[in-house]
Design an enzyme around this catalytic site. Structure first.
Site, PDB file in Angstrom:
ATOM      1  N   TYR A  47       0.829  -1.212   0.000  1.00 53.93           N
ATOM      2  CA  TYR A  47       0.000   0.000   0.000  1.00 53.93           C
ATOM      3  C   TYR A  47       0.863   1.261   0.000  1.00 53.93           C
ATOM      4  O   TYR A  47       1.864   1.349   0.705  1.00 53.93           O
ATOM      5  CB  TYR A  47      -0.963   0.002   1.195  1.00 53.93           C
ATOM      6  CG  TYR A  47      -2.126  -0.974   1.044  1.00 53.93           C
ATOM      7  CD1 TYR A  47      -2.363  -1.636  -0.154  1.00 53.93           C
ATOM      8  CD2 TYR A  47      -2.995  -1.229   2.099  1.00 53.93           C
ATOM      9  CE1 TYR A  47      -3.416  -2.520  -0.299  1.00 53.93           C
ATOM     10  CE2 TYR A  47      -4.063  -2.119   1.964  1.00 53.93           C
ATOM     11  CZ  TYR A  47      -4.269  -2.756   0.757  1.00 53.93           C
ATOM     12  OH  TYR A  47      -5.310  -3.633   0.617  1.00 53.93           O
ATOM     13  N   LEU A  56     -17.726   0.653  -0.746  1.00 55.50           N
ATOM     14  CA  LEU A  56     -18.416   1.752  -1.441  1.00 55.50           C
ATOM     15  C   LEU A  56     -17.930   1.843  -2.884  1.00 55.50           C
ATOM     16  O   LEU A  56     -17.902   2.926  -3.473  1.00 55.50           O
ATOM     17  CB  LEU A  56     -18.145   3.086  -0.709  1.00 55.50           C
ATOM     18  CG  LEU A  56     -18.359   3.111   0.810  1.00 55.50           C
ATOM     19  CD1 LEU A  56     -17.984   4.480   1.386  1.00 55.50           C
ATOM     20  CD2 LEU A  56     -19.803   2.758   1.171  1.00 55.50           C
ATOM     21  N   GLY A 100     -15.012   1.773  -3.942  1.00 56.27           N
ATOM     22  CA  GLY A 100     -13.853   2.652  -4.023  1.00 56.27           C
ATOM     23  C   GLY A 100     -14.229   4.116  -4.214  1.00 56.27           C
ATOM     24  O   GLY A 100     -13.410   4.919  -4.633  1.00 56.27           O
ATOM     25  N   THR A 121     -19.723   9.141  -7.702  1.00 60.22           N
ATOM     26  CA  THR A 121     -19.363  10.027  -8.811  1.00 60.22           C
ATOM     27  C   THR A 121     -19.630   9.446 -10.195  1.00 60.22           C
ATOM     28  O   THR A 121     -19.834  10.187 -11.148  1.00 60.22           O
ATOM     29  CB  THR A 121     -17.848  10.338  -8.733  1.00 60.22           C
ATOM     30  OG1 THR A 121     -17.158   9.098  -8.611  1.00 60.22           O
ATOM     31  CG2 THR A 121     -17.520  11.226  -7.549  1.00 60.22           C
TER      32      THR A 121
HETATM   33  N1  LIG Z   1      -7.581  -7.278  -0.661  1.00 63.30           N
HETATM   34  C1  LIG Z   1      -7.583  -6.494  -1.704  1.00 63.30           C
HETATM   35  O1  LIG Z   1      -7.260  -6.897  -2.839  1.00 63.30           O
HETATM   36  C2  LIG Z   1      -7.990  -5.066  -1.516  1.00 63.30           C
HETATM   37  C3  LIG Z   1      -8.198  -4.214  -2.639  1.00 63.30           C
HETATM   38  C4  LIG Z   1      -8.593  -2.900  -2.410  1.00 63.30           C
HETATM   39  C5  LIG Z   1      -8.791  -2.447  -1.091  1.00 63.30           C
HETATM   40  N2  LIG Z   1      -8.556  -3.282  -0.030  1.00 63.30           N
HETATM   41  C6  LIG Z   1      -8.762  -2.828   1.372  1.00 63.30           C
HETATM   42  O2  LIG Z   1     -10.071  -2.305   1.493  1.00 63.30           O
HETATM   43  C7  LIG Z   1     -10.002  -1.001   2.064  1.00 63.30           C
HETATM   44  C8  LIG Z   1     -11.167  -0.183   1.607  1.00 63.30           C
HETATM   45  O3  LIG Z   1     -11.131  -0.045   0.175  1.00 63.30           O
HETATM   46  P1  LIG Z   1     -11.545   1.329  -0.481  1.00 63.30           P
HETATM   47  O4  LIG Z   1     -10.687   2.420   0.037  1.00 63.30           O
HETATM   48  O5  LIG Z   1     -11.659   1.127  -1.943  1.00 63.30           O
HETATM   49  O6  LIG Z   1     -13.004   1.482   0.209  1.00 63.30           O
HETATM   50  P2  LIG Z   1     -14.282   2.304  -0.140  1.00 63.30           P
HETATM   51  O7  LIG Z   1     -14.875   2.676   1.186  1.00 63.30           O
HETATM   52  O8  LIG Z   1     -15.115   1.552  -1.104  1.00 63.30           O
HETATM   53  O9  LIG Z   1     -13.776   3.630  -0.876  1.00 63.30           O
HETATM   54  C9  LIG Z   1     -13.103   4.629  -0.188  1.00 63.30           C
HETATM   55  C10 LIG Z   1     -13.041   5.835  -1.109  1.00 63.30           C
HETATM   56  O10 LIG Z   1     -14.343   6.370  -1.236  1.00 63.30           O
HETATM   57  C11 LIG Z   1     -14.305   7.761  -0.932  1.00 63.30           C
HETATM   58  N3  LIG Z   1     -15.573   8.130  -0.287  1.00 63.30           N
HETATM   59  C12 LIG Z   1     -16.120   7.623   0.832  1.00 63.30           C
HETATM   60  N4  LIG Z   1     -17.285   8.232   1.117  1.00 63.30           N
HETATM   61  C13 LIG Z   1     -17.470   9.153   0.143  1.00 63.30           C
HETATM   62  C14 LIG Z   1     -18.494  10.121  -0.139  1.00 63.30           C
HETATM   63  N5  LIG Z   1     -19.558  10.235   0.663  1.00 63.30           N
HETATM   64  N6  LIG Z   1     -18.366  10.898  -1.245  1.00 63.30           N
HETATM   65  C15 LIG Z   1     -17.288  10.779  -2.050  1.00 63.30           C
HETATM   66  N7  LIG Z   1     -16.277   9.898  -1.842  1.00 63.30           N
HETATM   67  C16 LIG Z   1     -16.377   9.096  -0.763  1.00 63.30           C
HETATM   68  C17 LIG Z   1     -13.132   7.914   0.014  1.00 63.30           C
HETATM   69  O11 LIG Z   1     -12.648   9.248  -0.014  1.00 63.30           O
HETATM   70  P3  LIG Z   1     -12.309  10.032   1.361  1.00 63.30           P
HETATM   71  O12 LIG Z   1     -11.043   9.423   1.901  1.00 63.30           O
HETATM   72  O13 LIG Z   1     -12.142  11.431   0.880  1.00 63.30           O
HETATM   73  O14 LIG Z   1     -13.461   9.860   2.280  1.00 63.30           O
HETATM   74  C18 LIG Z   1     -12.139   6.930  -0.541  1.00 63.30           C
HETATM   75  O15 LIG Z   1     -11.405   7.497  -1.599  1.00 63.30           O
HETATM   76  C19 LIG Z   1      -8.609  -0.491   1.651  1.00 63.30           C
HETATM   77  O16 LIG Z   1      -8.141   0.541   2.479  1.00 63.30           O
HETATM   78  C20 LIG Z   1      -7.793  -1.737   1.806  1.00 63.30           C
HETATM   79  O17 LIG Z   1      -7.463  -1.906   3.173  1.00 63.30           O
HETATM   80  C21 LIG Z   1      -8.167  -4.576  -0.230  1.00 63.30           C
END
Ligand SMILES: NC(=O)c1ccc[n+]([C@@H]2O[C@H](COP(=O)([O-])OP(=O)(O)OC[C@H]3O[C@@H](n4cnc5c(N)ncnc54)[C@H](OP(=O)(O)O)[C@@H]3O)[C@@H](O)[C@H]2O)c1
Length: 300
Positions: A53, A212, A214, A219
């Protein structure tokens, strides 16, 4: 906060926090400490990392915060991953990015994670993605050694199909405690292809990444996302949720597999929304309405 039992001596918070995007948040060490403390106060005690990461930098940022306040460590569970080799200027040169589940890679990756995270042990180590060249005997040897030396307490996988999971499990002394999967209302595939059923069959509690989508759900102008967003807004109004993200969390939480969503936001108010979604109640009709918006048709 509700806890999920993954093993006799391991529980996770139902809402997990993911640190994939940590470097993008431009936080000082003190701000990372504050972020972690605030999550813990909300009951979010499980933190999800991976060696790769932030181009191999996020674990270090988190570890620097732990070094400022080492007492935080005993109140949290750290998950990290290994097995993907990314091309990176700070790493030995390689031609492309690929997977490596050799014993040597697993063991050296854990040593590096421990050093960066400034901790003596990892609660759960996941193999990040299925490696087509995976030799389960080697992975088992690596896991045995890491457990015997106290470096890793439990093991799991991520993005494994049921057969890949069963294959590896059949070589291990200890049960794999989770399969971390891409699960969300916008991404229904793994509910349909038997992966979630397989977790339930083996009493394995899945962690849900990108709950969510990502952030795309907020958007994206694709037909599917617009349709889903409109339905989520209707359901939010109906059940008194303050935002569509809460409905997305509630949709995952309603499933009987005891899915643990990994919130990926760097904003504490958004982590709080995830936590508050635990008190929301969807009806079956709501759940299927959201499913219909996702897949674009009624179930048969
Ligand atoms: N195992 C795997 O292969 C794998 C792959 C991907 C991810 N992961 C894990 O899963 C975790 C979560 O994944 P993710 O970050 O993709 O999760 P997510 O919760 O689906 O997406 C987070 C993104 O959404 C944005 N967001 C949240 N609420 C919002 C809103 N109301 N309006 C606009 N944008 C919003 C966030 O921005 P803000 O920060 O500005 O709120 C952030 O950029 C990662 O941190 C990682 O630990 C694992």
């Amino acid at each position: 906060m509700e806890r999920v039992i993954l093993h006799d001596d391991l529980t996770f918070s139902r809402i997990i926090h993911g640190l994939w995007r940590l470097v993008e948040w431009n936080m000082s060490k003190e701000e990372v400490v504050h972020f972690i403390e605030s999550c813990l106060e909300m009951g979010v005690t499980t933190f999800d990392h991976a060696d790769i990461y932030g181009g191999y930098t996020c674990e270090e940022r988190f570890g620097e915060a732990l070094a400022l306040k080492p007492s935080l460590r005993e109140n949290m569970q750290i998950v990290t991953k290994c097995g993907i080799k990314l091309m990176n200027p700070n790493r030995p040169p390689q031609k492309l990015h690929y997977y490596d589940s050799s014993k040597n890679h697993i063991v050296t990756s854990v040593d590096s994670s421990l050093q960066k995270l400034r901790t003596d042990y990892i609660d759960v180590l996941l193999i990040h993605r299925p490696d087509y060249l995976m030799d389960p005997t080697e992975v088992a040897e690596a896991f045995r050694e890491l457990h015997a030396t106290g470096k890793v307490r439990h093991f799991g996988v991520s993005n494994f199909t049921p057969s890949q999971f069963d294959l590896l499990q059949s070589y291990l002394d200890k049960p794999l405690v989770t399969n971390q999967l891409e699960l969300s209302a916008g991404n229904f595939d793994l509910f349909q292809n038997g992966t979630v059923d397989h977790c339930m069959l083996h009493r394995v509690k899945p962690m849900a990444w990108s709950p969510l989508n990502g952030g795309a759900i907020f958007t994206s102008q694709t037909e599917k996302h617009v349709r889903l967003r409109n339905t989520l807004m209707d359901v939010a109004k109906e059940i008194g949720a303050s935002s569509i993200e809460q409905v997305l969390y509630a949709w995952l939480l309603m499933h009987p597999a005891q899915i643990m969503p990994i919130a990926g936001s760097g904003k504490l108010e958004r982590v709080a929304l995830a936590v508050d979604s635990l008190s929301l109640q969807l009806t079956r009709e709501n759940w299927y309405e959201i499913l219909r918006a996702s897949i674009g048709k009624d179930v048969d």
